[in-house]
Scaffold this motif. Sequence first.
Motif, PDB file in Angstrom:
ATOM      1  N   ASP A 248       0.821  -1.217   0.000  1.00  0.00           N
ATOM      2  CA  ASP A 248       0.000   0.000   0.000  1.00  0.00           C
ATOM      3  C   ASP A 248       0.853   1.265   0.000  1.00  0.00           C
ATOM      4  OD1 ASP A 248      -2.379  -1.327  -0.143  1.00  0.00           O
ATOM      5  OD2 ASP A 248      -2.922  -1.066   1.971  1.00  0.00           O
ATOM      6  N   ALA A 249       2.016   1.223   0.659  1.00  0.00           N
ATOM      7  CA  ALA A 249       2.862   2.423   0.679  1.00  0.00           C
ATOM      8  C   ALA A 249       3.294   2.789  -0.737  1.00  0.00           C
ATOM      9  CB  ALA A 249       4.077   2.194   1.574  1.00  0.00           C
ATOM     10  N   ARG A 250       3.696   1.795  -1.524  1.00  0.00           N
ATOM     11  CA  ARG A 250       4.108   2.067  -2.902  1.00  0.00           C
ATOM     12  C   ARG A 250       2.924   2.573  -3.722  1.00  0.00           C
ATOM     13  NH1 ARG A 250       6.217  -2.486  -3.917  1.00  0.00           N
ATOM     14  NH2 ARG A 250       8.384  -1.896  -3.620  1.00  0.00           N
ATOM     15  N   ARG A 251       1.752   1.982  -3.509  1.00  0.00           N
ATOM     16  CA  ARG A 251       0.570   2.403  -4.262  1.00  0.00           C
ATOM     17  C   ARG A 251       0.156   3.824  -3.881  1.00  0.00           C
ATOM     18  NH1 ARG A 251      -3.896  -1.648  -3.083  1.00  0.00           N
ATOM     19  NH2 ARG A 251      -4.949  -0.632  -4.847  1.00  0.00           N
ATOM     20  N   MET A 260       2.694   7.927   4.430  1.00  0.00           N
ATOM     21  CA  MET A 260       1.709   6.959   4.903  1.00  0.00           C
ATOM     22  C   MET A 260       1.800   6.936   6.425  1.00  0.00           C
ATOM     23  SD  MET A 260       1.508   2.888   4.088  1.00  0.00           S
ATOM     24  CE  MET A 260       0.219   1.854   4.784  1.00  0.00           C
ATOM     25  N   VAL A 261       0.662   7.146   7.080  1.00  0.00           N
ATOM     26  CA  VAL A 261       0.639   7.226   8.540  1.00  0.00           C
ATOM     27  C   VAL A 261       0.015   5.954   9.106  1.00  0.00           C
ATOM     28  CG1 VAL A 261      -0.063   8.576  10.548  1.00  0.00           C
ATOM     29  CG2 VAL A 261       0.398   9.729   8.357  1.00  0.00           C
ATOM     30  N   LEU A 262       0.734   5.284   9.992  1.00  0.00           N
ATOM     31  CA  LEU A 262       0.222   4.096  10.670  1.00  0.00           C
ATOM     32  C   LEU A 262      -0.463   4.540  11.957  1.00  0.00           C
ATOM     33  CD1 LEU A 262       3.337   1.767  10.288  1.00  0.00           C
ATOM     34  CD2 LEU A 262       1.368   1.973   8.747  1.00  0.00           C
ATOM     35  N   VAL A 263      -1.706   4.117  12.142  1.00  0.00           N
ATOM     36  CA  VAL A 263      -2.481   4.484  13.327  1.00  0.00           C
ATOM     37  C   VAL A 263      -2.676   3.237  14.176  1.00  0.00           C
ATOM     38  CG1 VAL A 263      -4.628   5.487  14.194  1.00  0.00           C
ATOM     39  CG2 VAL A 263      -3.670   6.272  12.009  1.00  0.00           C
ATOM     40  N   SER A 264      -2.154   3.277  15.383  1.00  0.00           N
ATOM     41  CA  SER A 264      -2.259   2.115  16.261  1.00  0.00           C
ATOM     42  C   SER A 264      -1.975   2.536  17.687  1.00  0.00           C
ATOM     43  CB  SER A 264      -1.273   1.021  15.821  1.00  0.00           C
ATOM     44  OG  SER A 264      -1.518  -0.186  16.518  1.00  0.00           O
ATOM     45  N   SER A 265      -2.194   1.625  18.632  1.00  0.00           N
ATOM     46  CA  SER A 265      -1.947   1.902  20.045  1.00  0.00           C
ATOM     47  C   SER A 265      -0.796   1.039  20.532  1.00  0.00           C
ATOM     48  CB  SER A 265      -3.189   1.604  20.886  1.00  0.00           C
ATOM     49  OG  SER A 265      -4.256   2.454  20.528  1.00  0.00           O
ATOM     50  N   PRO A 266       0.164   1.643  21.217  1.00  0.00           N
ATOM     51  CA  PRO A 266       1.311   0.867  21.698  1.00  0.00           C
ATOM     52  C   PRO A 266       0.955   0.041  22.919  1.00  0.00           C
ATOM     53  CG  PRO A 266       1.467   3.130  22.452  1.00  0.00           C
ATOM     54  CD  PRO A 266       0.256   3.075  21.563  1.00  0.00           C
ATOM     55  N   PRO A 267       1.759  -0.950  23.240  1.00  0.00           N
ATOM     56  CA  PRO A 267       1.576  -1.653  24.507  1.00  0.00           C
ATOM     57  C   PRO A 267       1.799  -0.713  25.684  1.00  0.00           C
ATOM     58  CG  PRO A 267       3.051  -2.868  23.039  1.00  0.00           C
ATOM     59  CD  PRO A 267       2.855  -1.515  22.437  1.00  0.00           C
ATOM     60  N   TYR A 268       1.239  -1.087  26.836  1.00  0.00           N
ATOM     61  CA  TYR A 268       1.347  -0.243  28.027  1.00  0.00           C
ATOM     62  C   TYR A 268       2.759  -0.231  28.592  1.00  0.00           C
ATOM     63  CZ  TYR A 268       0.128   1.714  32.590  1.00  0.00           C
ATOM     64  OH  TYR A 268       0.057   2.493  33.709  1.00  0.00           O
ATOM     65  N   ASP A 269       3.462  -1.335  28.446  1.00  0.00           N
ATOM     66  CA  ASP A 269       4.819  -1.449  28.981  1.00  0.00           C
ATOM     67  C   ASP A 269       5.805  -0.784  28.027  1.00  0.00           C
ATOM     68  OD1 ASP A 269       6.884  -2.831  30.818  1.00  0.00           O
ATOM     69  OD2 ASP A 269       7.471  -3.463  28.790  1.00  0.00           O
ATOM     70  N   PRO A 270       6.675   0.106  28.522  1.00  0.00           N
ATOM     71  CA  PRO A 270       7.574   0.826  27.605  1.00  0.00           C
ATOM     72  C   PRO A 270       8.573  -0.070  26.880  1.00  0.00           C
ATOM     73  CG  PRO A 270       8.091   1.337  29.899  1.00  0.00           C
ATOM     74  CD  PRO A 270       6.801   0.597  29.909  1.00  0.00           C
ATOM     75  N   ILE A 271       9.022  -1.136  27.514  1.00  0.00           N
ATOM     76  CA  ILE A 271       9.952  -2.044  26.825  1.00  0.00           C
ATOM     77  C   ILE A 271       9.228  -2.755  25.678  1.00  0.00           C
ATOM     78  CG2 ILE A 271      11.401  -4.096  27.079  1.00  0.00           C
ATOM     79  CD1 ILE A 271      11.959  -3.201  29.944  1.00  0.00           C
TER      80      ILE A 271
END
Length: 289
Positions: A248-251, A260-271
């Motif tokens: 999709d990035a190439r398209r 291209m922006v990735l939208v997501s939520s990180p894990p709670y633990d910083p490591i």
Amino acid sequence: MDVGLHALGVGTGAERTVIDAVAAAAERAGFATLWAGERVVMVDESASRYPYSDDGVSPVSPDSDWLDPFITLSFAGAATTRIGLATGVLVLPEHNPVVVAKRAASLDKLCAGRLALGVGIGWVREEFDALGVPFARRAARTADYVAALRALWRYDVASHDGEFVQFHDVRVNPKPRNRTLPIVLGGNSEAALEQAARWADGWYGFNLADVEEAAEAAATLRRLTRAAGREPGDLRLCAALREPMPGDARRLADAGFDEMVLVSSPPYDPIAAEAWVGELARQWIGPAH
């Protein structure tokens, strides 16, 4: 094609240790931009339809932590030295533009010129009501506020006599590093695209269904930009897809997008959050993508 990450300021991304870890890891991995959005007010049951999903319901729970984007990005900026920072998006008509000019320029100064101001017109009537701002004519208010921002940043002594904001012979310091900030408009409707074509420096298409929808919006934006007497290449185009797929990035690049922006939520633990960023980078950053 640049790859951005929209993951900070909400829920697990509202934790200080996670912000530090994600920001530093994203910079090391080669992400172009860290994005942080805004909601001032959340309500348990809204009569306003969320415009970025098929069912009209926001995916963020109303009891979630949602940090102020300028504060979020100030912490991300302090943990990094190179990666771009962007509000994605600030609901501009809900804010006094003179105060926004000061806050944005202050952050840009402290992060050495890395800030882009993503703004939106807004869609939550209850939020406008709570802030005492008219919901009607918010698009016109946004355009007037943008003109006021640019005057405050550009001139040592600034004046603006608009419909919604007026000031005369005022100084607002500091100035942004380049005496202006890129202003990127969010919103996927044709009305939003018309606004972007007239006065924005870029467009952020959020939660688009697929590359085809993104490409159609880009083509519409090019047409509207030419009709407004501007060059389409003057606008930086950014897109976040609902479920991005390999290739999709190439398209998107072929369709004229810059990021291209990735939208997501990180894990709670910083490591774990640091490892999560690394895995995203392996999937999306590199010559194969």
